[in-house]
Design a protein around this motif. Structure first.
Motif, PDB file in Angstrom:
ATOM      1  N   MET A   8       0.826  -1.205   0.000  1.00 33.25           N
ATOM      2  CA  MET A   8       0.000   0.000   0.000  1.00 33.25           C
ATOM      3  C   MET A   8       0.862   1.257   0.000  1.00 33.25           C
ATOM      4  O   MET A   8       0.575   2.215  -0.703  1.00 33.25           O
ATOM      5  CB  MET A   8      -0.935   0.020   1.209  1.00 33.25           C
ATOM      6  N   LEU A  12       1.005   4.087  -2.866  1.00 33.55           N
ATOM      7  CA  LEU A  12       0.748   5.472  -2.495  1.00 33.55           C
ATOM      8  C   LEU A  12       1.849   6.393  -2.996  1.00 33.55           C
ATOM      9  O   LEU A  12       1.591   7.415  -3.624  1.00 33.55           O
ATOM     10  CB  LEU A  12       0.633   5.582  -0.968  1.00 33.55           C
ATOM     11  N   GLN A  29      -4.927   9.253  -2.932  1.00 31.86           N
ATOM     12  CA  GLN A  29      -4.274   7.961  -2.708  1.00 31.86           C
ATOM     13  C   GLN A  29      -4.405   7.514  -1.255  1.00 31.86           C
ATOM     14  O   GLN A  29      -4.630   6.332  -0.988  1.00 31.86           O
ATOM     15  CB  GLN A  29      -2.803   8.027  -3.120  1.00 31.86           C
ATOM     16  N   ASN A  30      -4.254   8.440  -0.322  1.00 34.05           N
ATOM     17  CA  ASN A  30      -4.413   8.083   1.086  1.00 34.05           C
ATOM     18  C   ASN A  30      -5.807   7.520   1.352  1.00 34.05           C
ATOM     19  O   ASN A  30      -5.959   6.521   2.056  1.00 34.05           O
ATOM     20  CB  ASN A  30      -4.157   9.285   1.997  1.00 34.05           C
ATOM     21  N   VAL A  33      -5.868   4.027  -0.037  1.00 34.63           N
ATOM     22  CA  VAL A  33      -5.077   3.120   0.793  1.00 34.63           C
ATOM     23  C   VAL A  33      -5.834   2.793   2.079  1.00 34.63           C
ATOM     24  O   VAL A  33      -5.909   1.638   2.490  1.00 34.63           O
ATOM     25  CB  VAL A  33      -3.686   3.735   1.109  1.00 34.63           C
TER      26      VAL A  33
END
Length: 138
Positions: A8, A12, A29-30, A33
């Motif tokens: 992950m 990211l 992206q966070n 994830v």
């Protein structure tokens, strides 16, 4: 599980450094994830942590990965549990999260530990840990 976190984080970082809107891409992206982590980690629940505590939920809330624990401290009241445990729990939870989730924290993800009473379902404690909280540890 360590492989999952590394995968992950790699995903990211790779996606985050590919354009002009870096901050917005990192946020997106966070969120992705955190959502994927919550879905994967939730498959193992509920999970007994110790004699009094059980991990009952893991959820995604934007850039926050939230763990929900249930505490069965009977015959103690919720007020007694809060009074006796708030500061000790905060130190221990912060130290634990900083040790085990540093890469998530460094990526701007917040880790939240929420504790509820098994008897009343009332929230007893909530600790939202960010990277800056780790620097205050002694």
């Amino acid at each position: 599980m360590r492989k999952f976190y590394l995968l992950m984080l790699t995903f990211l970082l790779t996606a985050a450094f590919g354009g002009n809107d870096m901050a917005e891409k990192i946020k997106i992206q966070n969120r992705n994830v955190v959502k994927a982590a919550a879905e994967e980690l939730s498959k193992e629940l509920p999970k007994r942590v110790d004699e009094f505590t059980q991990l009952i939920g893991i959820s995604a809330d934007g850039q926050m990965l939230a763990y929900t624990f249930e505490i069965n401290a009977a015959p103690k009241s919720d007020e007694t549990v809060i009074k006796e445990g708030a500061e000790r729990m905060k130190r221990n939870v912060t130290a634990g999260v900083c040790a085990t989730s540093r890469r998530f924290l460094q990526s701007g993800i917040t880790i939240s530990y929420r504790y509820i009473s098994a008897a009343t379902k009332r929230q007893l404690f909530r600790y939202d840990i960010k990277e800056s909280d780790c620097s205050t540890l002694r």
